[in-house]
Design a protein around this motif. Structure first.
Motif, mmCIF file in Angstrom:
data_model
loop_
_atom_site.group_PDB
_atom_site.id
_atom_site.type_symbol
_atom_site.label_atom_id
_atom_site.label_comp_id
_atom_site.label_asym_id
_atom_site.label_seq_id
_atom_site.Cartn_x
_atom_site.Cartn_y
_atom_site.Cartn_z
ATOM 1 N N GLU A 23 0.663 -1.271 -0.066
ATOM 2 C CA GLU A 23 -0.011 0.019 0.013
ATOM 3 C C GLU A 23 0.791 1.169 0.102
ATOM 4 N N ARG A 24 1.800 1.239 -0.936
ATOM 5 C CA ARG A 24 2.860 2.346 -0.893
ATOM 6 C C ARG A 24 2.364 3.129 -2.218
ATOM 7 N N CYS A 25 3.041 4.204 -2.143
ATOM 8 C CA CYS A 25 3.260 5.162 -3.276
ATOM 9 C C CYS A 25 4.480 5.007 -4.151
ATOM 10 N N SER A 26 4.374 5.010 -5.292
ATOM 11 C CA SER A 26 5.896 4.483 -6.008
ATOM 12 C C SER A 26 6.170 5.534 -7.056
ATOM 13 N N ILE A 47 -3.725 11.635 -1.645
ATOM 14 C CA ILE A 47 -4.647 11.420 -0.388
ATOM 15 C C ILE A 47 -6.097 11.269 -1.030
ATOM 16 N N ASN A 48 -6.535 11.749 -1.980
ATOM 17 C CA ASN A 48 -7.694 11.779 -2.402
ATOM 18 C C ASN A 48 -8.004 10.109 -2.861
ATOM 19 N N ASN A 49 -6.888 9.757 -3.905
ATOM 20 C CA ASN A 49 -7.139 8.335 -4.076
ATOM 21 C C ASN A 49 -7.116 7.419 -2.790
ATOM 22 N N ARG A 50 -6.455 7.657 -1.912
ATOM 23 C CA ARG A 50 -6.348 6.732 -0.666
ATOM 24 C C ARG A 50 -7.844 6.650 -0.041
ATOM 25 N N LYS A 51 -8.154 7.986 -0.086
ATOM 26 C CA LYS A 51 -9.752 7.819 0.768
ATOM 27 C C LYS A 51 -10.647 7.220 -0.267
ATOM 28 N N GLY A 65 -9.846 4.293 -1.687
ATOM 29 C CA GLY A 65 -9.563 2.964 -1.562
ATOM 30 C C GLY A 65 -8.451 2.669 -2.451
ATOM 31 N N LYS A 66 -7.593 3.398 -3.177
ATOM 32 C CA LYS A 66 -6.618 2.749 -3.813
ATOM 33 C C LYS A 66 -5.540 2.422 -3.093
ATOM 34 N N LYS A 67 -4.862 1.171 -3.533
ATOM 35 C CA LYS A 67 -4.001 0.696 -2.619
ATOM 36 C C LYS A 67 -2.350 1.103 -2.944
ATOM 37 N N HIS A 68 -2.422 1.810 -4.162
ATOM 38 C CA HIS A 68 -0.995 2.096 -4.553
ATOM 39 C C HIS A 68 -1.330 3.380 -5.322
ATOM 40 N N HIS A 69 -0.038 4.209 -5.498
ATOM 41 C CA HIS A 69 -0.287 5.379 -6.364
ATOM 42 C C HIS A 69 1.083 5.299 -7.037
ATOM 43 N N ILE A 103 2.249 8.449 3.734
ATOM 44 C CA ILE A 103 2.148 7.159 3.119
ATOM 45 C C ILE A 103 3.695 6.703 2.655
ATOM 46 N N GLU A 104 3.815 5.582 2.768
ATOM 47 C CA GLU A 104 5.273 5.260 2.417
ATOM 48 C C GLU A 104 5.675 5.358 0.931
ATOM 49 N N THR A 105 6.399 5.970 0.783
ATOM 50 C CA THR A 105 6.810 6.351 -0.946
ATOM 51 C C THR A 105 8.237 5.947 -1.246
ATOM 52 N N ARG A 106 8.331 5.197 -2.395
ATOM 53 C CA ARG A 106 9.609 4.777 -2.640
ATOM 54 C C ARG A 106 9.973 5.222 -4.164
ATOM 55 N N ALA A 107 11.337 5.539 -4.583
ATOM 56 C CA ALA A 107 11.564 5.839 -5.847
ATOM 57 C C ALA A 107 12.086 4.844 -6.529
#
Ligand code: ADP
Ligand code: F6P
Length: 324
Positions: A165-168, A211-215, A217-221, A245-249
């Protein structure tokens, strides 16, 4: 006209691209078939200036169509950007009785080709770059392989991103051009696509979007960021701090430029290479080969270099519309 060119040289220059070998093979075999002698120039314009010139026959290009990279090698050559370097290059062509030269490369290499053409060497350009940033053509050799390599890698990152459930942020190649980012952005269903030609540097908009996508129910971004924008690692830190939200590059880097070419790249490169050989044999001078409006065509080198390439507005609009 046709009997004027007896010997051609062929070189690859700038960033390598999968399919360059297929193009070399086609130029060599078709030219020999057309009765010409072919010389390979190793390491691009640098090799020309160093007179790294080899004889090529039909067997020199055996077993290369499936290989990435370029058997002739490639280089960046600062000296060739100078009038003196270009003059020296033209003289070396004459010394080796090279009366036509095929240059396979990107927009920078085309500038070098234009210089040689202006100095009286018949020069034919073939678009070899993963960046798709050559104006007179809708296709460049290597782009198809690169986007498929990147797309598969991005799918993999997406799997782990969803699980955690991270942002990448995934950085793809394209120092000045966003075509790889645009195509992968659409093909991978990215939530944000950042192109050097379009990005407004409004990071808050991306943060709000996450933030909007997470609200909802999106599990990733997934953010596809082009190399021309860069700074993916620091962007990830800022986004993580702002969203919680944990974010990785992930920077895909040179893997995108290597590998065995796709069928499309082998096919188009083969047709374009043969086409180049044929227009030389037909006595045409100073042309670049492109694929436009559904057909292979050639353009005057001066006219081609005066053209501008822009991201198609409709494709960009759709990339944004489908990501929401
Ligand atoms: P690409 O062809 O992939 O865009 P570059 O921009 O690095 O790669 O160009 C490749 C080479 O072409 C350069 O190292 C240089 O030798 C030559 N070149 C680039 N720009 C010019 C120019 N304006 N005039 C002459 N030669 C150029
Ligand atoms: O081949 C094109 C390209 O991959 C660009 O996307 C990138 O900016 C550049 O080449 C980087 O190449 P290099 O690090 O070899 O100069």
């Amino acid at each position: 006209m046709a009997d004027q060119v007896k010997t051609i040289g062929i070189l690859t220059s700038g960033g390598d691209a999968p399919g360059m070998n297929a193009a070399i093979r086609a130029v060599v075999r078709r030219s020999i078939g057309n009765g010409l002698t072919v010389k390979g120039i190793e390491r691009g314009y640098q090799g020309l200036l160093n007179e790294e010139i080899i004889d090529m026959d039909k067997h020199s290009v055996s077993d290369i169509i499936e290989r990435g990279g370029t058997i002739l090698g490639t280089a960046r050559c600062t000296e060739f950007r100078t009038p003196e370097g270009q003059q020296k290059g033209a003289e070396i062509c004459r010394k080796h009785h090279i009366d036509g030269i095929v240059v396979i490369g990107g927009d920078g290499s085309y500038r070098g080709a234009q210089a040689l053409a202006r100095l009286g060497i018949n020069t034919i350009g073939l678009p070899g770059t993963i960046d798709l940033d050559i104006a007179c053509t809708d296709y460049t050799i290597g782009f198809d392989t690169a986007i498929n390599t990147a797309m598969q890698a991005i799918d993999k990152v997406r799997d782990t991103s969803s699980s955690h459930e991270r942002c990448s942020i995934i950085e793809v190649m394209g120092r000045n051009a966003g075509y790889i980012a645009l195509w992968c952005g659409i093909a991978n269903g990215a939530e944000d696509i950042l192109l050097p030609e379009k990005y407004d540097y409004n990071e808050q908009k991306i943060i709000d979007n996450i933030i909007n996508n997470r609200k909802h129910g999106k599990k990733h971004h997934i953010i596809i960021n082009a190399e021309g924008i860069g700074h993916s690692t620091s962007m990830a830190r800022r986004i993580e701090a702002a969203t919680g939200i944990e974010t990785r590059a992930t920077i895909l880097g040179y893997m995108q430029r290597g590998g065995s070419p796709t069928c499309k790249d082998r096919f188009y490169a083969s047709i374009m290479g043969a086409y180049a050989a044929d227009i030389i044999a037909a006595g045409k001078t100073n042309r670049v080969v492109g694929y436009r409006d559904g057909k292979f065509q050639d353009f005057d080198i001066e006219e081609a270099l005066a053209m501008e390439k822009t991201i198609p507005e409709y494709q960009f609009e759709i990339s944004q519309a489908l990501s929401r």
